[in-house]
Design a protein around this motif. Structure first.
Motif, mmCIF file in Angstrom:
data_model
loop_
_atom_site.group_PDB
_atom_site.id
_atom_site.type_symbol
_atom_site.label_atom_id
_atom_site.label_comp_id
_atom_site.label_asym_id
_atom_site.label_seq_id
_atom_site.Cartn_x
_atom_site.Cartn_y
_atom_site.Cartn_z
ATOM 1 N N ASP A 79 0.894 -1.213 0.147
ATOM 2 C CA ASP A 79 -0.048 -0.154 -0.045
ATOM 3 C C ASP A 79 0.752 1.092 -0.083
ATOM 4 O O ASP A 79 0.696 1.966 0.952
ATOM 5 N N THR A 80 1.773 1.430 -0.905
ATOM 6 C CA THR A 80 2.653 2.476 -1.060
ATOM 7 C C THR A 80 2.880 3.071 -2.463
ATOM 8 O O THR A 80 2.639 2.352 -3.177
ATOM 9 N N GLU A 81 3.097 4.196 -2.622
ATOM 10 C CA GLU A 81 3.625 4.791 -4.158
ATOM 11 C C GLU A 81 5.135 5.243 -3.717
ATOM 12 O O GLU A 81 5.460 5.634 -2.822
ATOM 13 N N TRP A 82 5.695 4.979 -5.079
ATOM 14 C CA TRP A 82 7.031 5.518 -5.525
ATOM 15 C C TRP A 82 6.591 6.410 -6.403
ATOM 16 O O TRP A 82 6.247 6.513 -7.521
ATOM 17 N N ILE A 83 7.188 7.809 -5.881
ATOM 18 C CA ILE A 83 6.931 8.972 -6.648
ATOM 19 C C ILE A 83 8.247 9.611 -7.140
ATOM 20 O O ILE A 83 9.227 9.939 -6.556
ATOM 21 N N PHE A 84 8.198 9.530 -8.539
ATOM 22 C CA PHE A 84 9.463 10.037 -9.219
ATOM 23 C C PHE A 84 9.072 11.531 -9.837
ATOM 24 O O PHE A 84 8.185 11.773 -10.339
ATOM 25 N N LEU A 85 10.051 12.371 -9.587
ATOM 26 C CA LEU A 85 9.935 13.723 -9.893
ATOM 27 C C LEU A 85 10.491 13.918 -11.487
ATOM 28 O O LEU A 85 11.683 13.331 -11.700
ATOM 29 N N ILE A 86 9.801 14.439 -12.098
ATOM 30 C CA ILE A 86 9.899 14.851 -13.678
ATOM 31 C C ILE A 86 9.899 16.661 -13.531
ATOM 32 O O ILE A 86 8.666 17.024 -13.487
ATOM 33 N N PRO A 87 10.989 17.088 -13.438
ATOM 34 C CA PRO A 87 10.903 18.734 -13.398
ATOM 35 C C PRO A 87 10.674 19.270 -14.921
ATOM 36 O O PRO A 87 11.283 20.344 -15.501
ATOM 37 N N CYS A 124 9.048 7.668 -19.179
ATOM 38 C CA CYS A 124 9.595 8.592 -18.704
ATOM 39 C C CYS A 124 10.879 8.183 -17.890
ATOM 40 O O CYS A 124 11.317 7.243 -17.608
ATOM 41 N N GLU A 125 12.022 9.371 -17.509
ATOM 42 C CA GLU A 125 13.258 9.229 -17.130
ATOM 43 C C GLU A 125 13.298 10.292 -15.885
ATOM 44 O O GLU A 125 12.696 11.234 -16.168
ATOM 45 N N SER A 126 13.700 9.519 -14.737
ATOM 46 C CA SER A 126 13.909 10.485 -13.610
ATOM 47 C C SER A 126 15.021 9.929 -13.137
ATOM 48 O O SER A 126 15.551 8.831 -12.902
ATOM 49 N N GLU A 127 15.577 11.077 -12.115
ATOM 50 C CA GLU A 127 16.873 10.584 -11.147
ATOM 51 C C GLU A 127 16.354 10.843 -9.539
ATOM 52 O O GLU A 127 17.268 10.703 -8.896
ATOM 53 N N PHE A 128 15.083 11.166 -9.300
ATOM 54 C CA PHE A 128 14.812 11.618 -8.053
ATOM 55 C C PHE A 128 13.404 10.770 -7.780
ATOM 56 O O PHE A 128 12.383 10.608 -8.341
ATOM 57 N N CYS A 129 13.590 9.625 -6.528
ATOM 58 C CA CYS A 129 12.517 8.998 -6.149
ATOM 59 C C CYS A 129 12.085 9.199 -4.611
ATOM 60 O O CYS A 129 12.953 9.315 -4.053
ATOM 61 N N ILE A 130 10.802 9.380 -4.200
ATOM 62 C CA ILE A 130 10.468 9.619 -2.934
ATOM 63 C C ILE A 130 9.513 8.357 -2.746
ATOM 64 O O ILE A 130 8.545 8.222 -3.511
ATOM 65 N N VAL A 131 10.026 7.824 -1.502
ATOM 66 C CA VAL A 131 9.145 6.766 -1.055
ATOM 67 C C VAL A 131 8.657 7.156 0.366
ATOM 68 O O VAL A 131 9.421 7.560 1.338
ATOM 69 N N HIS A 132 7.442 6.970 0.590
ATOM 70 C CA HIS A 132 6.615 7.257 1.755
ATOM 71 C C HIS A 132 7.357 6.683 2.951
ATOM 72 O O HIS A 132 7.715 5.381 3.129
ATOM 73 N N GLY A 133 7.622 7.137 4.202
ATOM 74 C CA GLY A 133 8.243 6.480 5.287
ATOM 75 C C GLY A 133 9.530 6.162 5.376
ATOM 76 O O GLY A 133 10.139 5.693 6.549
ATOM 77 N N GLN A 134 10.315 6.444 4.637
ATOM 78 C CA GLN A 134 11.898 6.352 4.277
ATOM 79 C C GLN A 134 12.532 7.203 5.068
ATOM 80 O O GLN A 134 12.365 8.467 5.340
ATOM 81 N N ASP A 135 13.613 6.568 5.831
ATOM 82 C CA ASP A 135 14.389 7.369 6.934
ATOM 83 C C ASP A 135 14.997 8.513 6.034
ATOM 84 O O ASP A 135 16.032 7.940 5.068
ATOM 85 N N PRO A 136 14.846 9.864 6.391
ATOM 86 C CA PRO A 136 15.528 10.696 5.779
ATOM 87 C C PRO A 136 17.227 10.994 5.794
ATOM 88 O O PRO A 136 17.919 11.489 4.954
ATOM 89 N N LYS A 137 17.703 10.058 6.828
ATOM 90 C CA LYS A 137 19.047 9.993 7.108
ATOM 91 C C LYS A 137 19.611 8.969 6.546
ATOM 92 O O LYS A 137 20.799 8.827 6.573
ATOM 93 N N ALA A 138 18.908 8.048 6.125
ATOM 94 C CA ALA A 138 19.709 6.887 5.565
ATOM 95 C C ALA A 138 19.899 6.772 4.074
ATOM 96 O O ALA A 138 18.907 7.846 3.522
ATOM 97 N N LYS A 139 20.640 5.980 3.450
ATOM 98 C CA LYS A 139 20.821 6.003 1.983
ATOM 99 C C LYS A 139 19.358 5.660 1.566
ATOM 100 O O LYS A 139 18.795 4.671 1.635
ATOM 101 N N PRO A 140 18.859 6.496 0.459
ATOM 102 C CA PRO A 140 17.568 6.182 -0.158
ATOM 103 C C PRO A 140 17.558 4.439 -0.702
ATOM 104 O O PRO A 140 18.482 4.077 -1.226
ATOM 105 N N MET A 141 16.272 4.016 -0.446
ATOM 106 C CA MET A 141 16.078 2.547 -0.664
ATOM 107 C C MET A 141 16.287 2.253 -2.093
ATOM 108 O O MET A 141 17.108 1.160 -2.294
ATOM 109 N N LEU A 142 15.736 3.169 -2.934
ATOM 110 C CA LEU A 142 16.035 2.702 -4.494
ATOM 111 C C LEU A 142 17.249 2.865 -4.966
ATOM 112 O O LEU A 142 17.505 1.827 -5.576
ATOM 113 N N GLU A 143 17.938 3.946 -4.567
ATOM 114 C CA GLU A 143 19.422 3.940 -4.678
ATOM 115 C C GLU A 143 20.225 2.671 -4.449
ATOM 116 O O GLU A 143 21.064 2.301 -5.072
#
Length: 268
Positions: A79-87, A124-143
């Protein structure tokens, strides 16, 4: 009424990612005749000859011609979304993909590196992904997941080279794929709509997508290229493409997958 012991065990089984991996493998097998792909490796151990890092590849899927493989990491989330930023407000589908290319002939290695090719389906292509509940101090999960997947792809390429190099000709193209149960969303916006005072976007447009190209510099090992003279060139050379595909759309992705024409220079 207390919960039946088997229900507790079922919950434990479903809390792992193995059922998703097994289901994907089963459906690929069931559609082999129409999709033209089959699973050739499952839970395959790997160790990178340069970094020494090791792990297990969930699935390696091979095409009908036995020249292309997809190295697949399965990620089950709830029950989560992975949000990719497209500027960009109106992004064009991208066709470029950074993929590993191996070509040997009569015992000589002609090509053994990451290369840029084109592929369908566009996305689409993106280099930024936001995952809900991810620890902001840890290395991003997708990376983190993508970097390990890239290492495993390189390790598999080294392994197959040691086995196949003596053949009269060997061609293999490796593509990185993360298959996930997450809903994939893109967030489109104009960079001019980001406030410099609070760093927030005033106007956004969200859209669900079946798959996306996640591309950025994902490996700390420097690219082994001649003529690279600037940090910018090194960063560009270290970019890798990892396809992120929603699990319900993976079979469609396989059916529509096609690489563009390969430059003759890669065979020389």
């Amino acid at each position: 009424m207390s919960e039946h012991p088997d229900e507790k065990l079922k919950k434990l089984v479903n809390s792992s990612g193995f059922p998703l991996q097994i289901a994907i493998s089963h459906h690929i097998y069931a559609t082999w005749q129409t999709a033209g792909w089959k699973v050739i490796l499952n839970e395959h151990p790997w160790q990178h000859p340069e970094s020494g890092d090791s792990g297990f590849i969930d699935l390696v899927v091979e095409d009908y011609h036995k020249t292309q493989v997809m190295v697949v990491e399965c990620k089950r989330v709830r029950d989560t979304e992975w949000i990719f930023l497209i500027p960009k407000e109106n992004p064009n589908p991208r066709a470029h993909v950074n993929t590993w290319f191996t070509y040997t002939q009569n015992g000589a290695t002609k090509q053994f590196s990451w290369v840029n090719l084109t592929s369908d389906p566009g996305s689409c292509e993106s280099e930024f992904c936001i995952v809900h509940g991810q620890d902001p101090k840890a290395k991003p999960m997708l990376e983190r997941t993508a970097a390990e997947l890239i290492d495993s792809t390189e390790a598999l390429a080294f392994e197959e080279l040691s086995i196949k190099k003596s053949e009269s000709e060997f061609l293999r193209i490796y593509t990185n794929v993360i298959v996930t149960t997450a809903n994939l969303k893109i967030c489109k916006f104009n960079p001019e709509d980001i406030s410099l005072s609070n760093g927030e976007i005033s106007t956004t447009k969200f859209e669900s997508v079946p798959w996306i190209r996640f591309r950025k510099s994902l490996t700390p090992r420097p690219a082994k290229l001649k003529g690279v003279t600037t940090v910018t060139e090194v960063a560009k050379a270290n970019e890798r493409t990892v396809f992120v595909v929603n699990s319900e759309n993976f079979l469609t992705f396989l059916k529509e997958w096609e690489l563009g024409k390969i430059p003759i220079s890669m065979y020389q």
